[in-house]
Scaffold this active site. Structure first.
Site, PDB file in Angstrom:
ATOM      1  N   CYS A 104      34.372  43.616  38.983  1.00 13.50           N
ATOM      2  CA  CYS A 104      33.896  42.915  40.180  1.00 13.50           C
ATOM      3  C   CYS A 104      34.270  43.700  41.429  1.00 13.50           C
ATOM      4  O   CYS A 104      33.662  43.515  42.489  1.00 13.50           O
ATOM      5  CB  CYS A 104      34.459  41.500  40.239  1.00 13.50           C
ATOM      6  N   GLU A 121      36.202  33.125  41.357  1.00 13.50           N
ATOM      7  CA  GLU A 121      36.284  34.582  41.501  1.00 13.50           C
ATOM      8  C   GLU A 121      34.946  35.152  41.035  1.00 13.50           C
ATOM      9  O   GLU A 121      34.725  35.349  39.843  1.00 13.50           O
ATOM     10  CB  GLU A 121      37.439  35.148  40.660  1.00 13.50           C
TER      11      GLU A 121
END
Length: 436
Positions: free
Chosen positions: A227, A193
């Site tokens: 993110c 990720e």
């Protein structure tokens, strides 16, 4: 082996233990990470929510029975635990990302080794202690959820250790690439990720009353250190000036301050390096032709505080726009068509989240289809951040391709066995082969 429904009950108890300490845990996150208290509490809630989700999963983990072409044979598929799952989390969402991995790992029958970021040790220790207490109250070792706190040396050791069957890594694209190669070199499994240079496209029919607050939260929330933070706002030329003006006014009302105080919308950046990266990005943007509409400076007060910043006038493919900067900097780009905007959305290396604001159903279905956004999360009329736990979370390209949380992400934490059972008195071969 503890049955899956019993594992789910233990995960439910973990969620209840977190719920009982939601406010102090949220405050601890705000203290260590710098995010405002509502976001800190929201992160704890996300861990609680995935525990609820995993409880249901524990009674519905599937298997299959397929028709066999051979008489007297049964063809089955069964999912079994992997073994040991390693989890390496970043500073910005230690509890939520660990929760995604922990809840599913436990329900799937695995043990866990967690390495949190060196700058969030208190949050990591607190969660580990809560989980250990629940496990031990159920007559199980607290070490089922182990902690290996430290720096990059611990992460490297986890990446190359063959005893770790699956390694979930959250962090930068550069480090994630190194982790992925190291795990692949030993034929291990990984979930990556990584970064996201996320775009929101607003067409000329966008509902501006929704768009402005969505972009504000999306770009400023967590001080731009998600993110999923909005980095690029792509506005149709017909609404560009109006939206820029409204956003400038909205930015002027953002209260910057102590993340634990009521009313604060923007806390500090995480550390001094983040401030330096913020300043360098603004200088690079100016050098490449950008104009600072609002913000653009550090704030003269104790702590790592900076002004939320809007920059316009840049080309869509300038180096600074193509680069992810973990800070509250929003680049606003002007497009002339939907097709042009989709191309700009897709041209960056990362492919995490994206969003389109429009009322046109044709554009919406194009956007979510094969010729639309190439990201793992594709939204319509909502921000690029704020994913729910029911759907799989993750991205494409340099974002790493991993999926965590909901949908069928649980499959990554198990190994699949295809089983053929002969309960007859003969031995027919598949495909009708004769070997006599």
């Amino acid at each position: 082996m503890v049955p899956a429904p019993r594992r789910g009950e233990i995960v439910r108890q973990v969620g209840e233990a977190l719920r009982a300490k939601l406010t102090p845990l949220g405050s601890l996150l705000s203290l260590e990470v710098g995010k405002i208290l509502p976001e800190g509490k929201g992160e704890v809630q996300e861990h609680i929510d995935i525990c609820d989700y995993a409880l249901g999963l524990s009674r519905s983990l599937p298997g299959h029975v397929f028709p066999s072409e051979r008489p007297g044979h049964a063809l089955l598929e069964q999912w079994n635990p992997l073994g040991v799952v390693g989890v390496i989390t970043a500073f910005n969402f230690p509890m939520a990302v660990y929760g995604w991995n922990q809840a599913l790992s436990l329900v799937c029958g695995n043990t866990i080794v967690w390495k949190g970021a060196p700058s969030t040790p208190l949050s990591v220790v607190a969660i580990t202690k809560i989980c250990a207490d629940v496990l031990e109250a159920n007559g199980l070792p607290g070490a089922i959820c182990s902690l290996a706190q430290g720096g990059a040396d611990i992460g490297r050791a986890m990446a190359i250790d063959k005893r770790i069957d699956l390694l979930s890594f959250t962090g930068s694209c550069k480090t994630g690439h190194e982790v992925g190669v190291a795990v692949q070199n030993r034929f291990g499994r990984h979930i990556l990720e990584l970064g996201g240079n996320n775009a929101l496209i607003a067409m000329d029919d966008a509902d501006i009353s929704l768009l402005v607050p969505a972009a504000l939260f999306n770009a400023v929330g967590t001080a731009g250190q998600r993110c999923t933070t909005l980095r690029r706002l792509i506005l149709h030329e017909k609404i560009h000036d109006e939206v820029v003006g409204k956003l400038k006014q909205a930015y002027s009302q953002v209260r910057v301050g102590d993340p634990l105080e009521d009313g604060t919308l923007l806390g500090p950046l995480h550390n001094k390096q983040a401030v330096e990266n913020y300043m360098q990005a603004i200088e690079d943007a100016k050098r490449e032709g950008g104009q600072v509409v609002t913000g653009g400076k550090p704030i003269d007060r104790p702590g790592h505080f900076v002004e939320p910043t809007i920059i316009t006038g840049l080309e869509h493919n300038t180096p600074i726009v193509m680069r992810e900067t973990f800070a509250p900097i929003l680049y606003i780009l002007k497009c002339s068509s939907f097709e042009q905007a989709v191309g700009w959305n897709n041209e960056v290396d990362q492919g995490l989240t994206s969003s389109l604001f429009t009322q046109d159903l044709g554009r919406i279905f194009h956007w979510v289809g094969p010729q639309g956004s190439d990201c793992g999360v594709v939204n319509v009329n909502i921000p690029t951040s704020g994913a729910e736990i029911g759907g799989a979370f993750g991205g494409e390209k340099h974002t790493g391709g991993g999926r965590e949380s909901g949908s069928d992400a649980w499959r990554q934490y198990m190994r699949r066995s295809t089983i053929t059972i002969n309960y007859s008195k003969s031995l027919p071969l598949a495909q009708g082969i004769k070997f006599e």
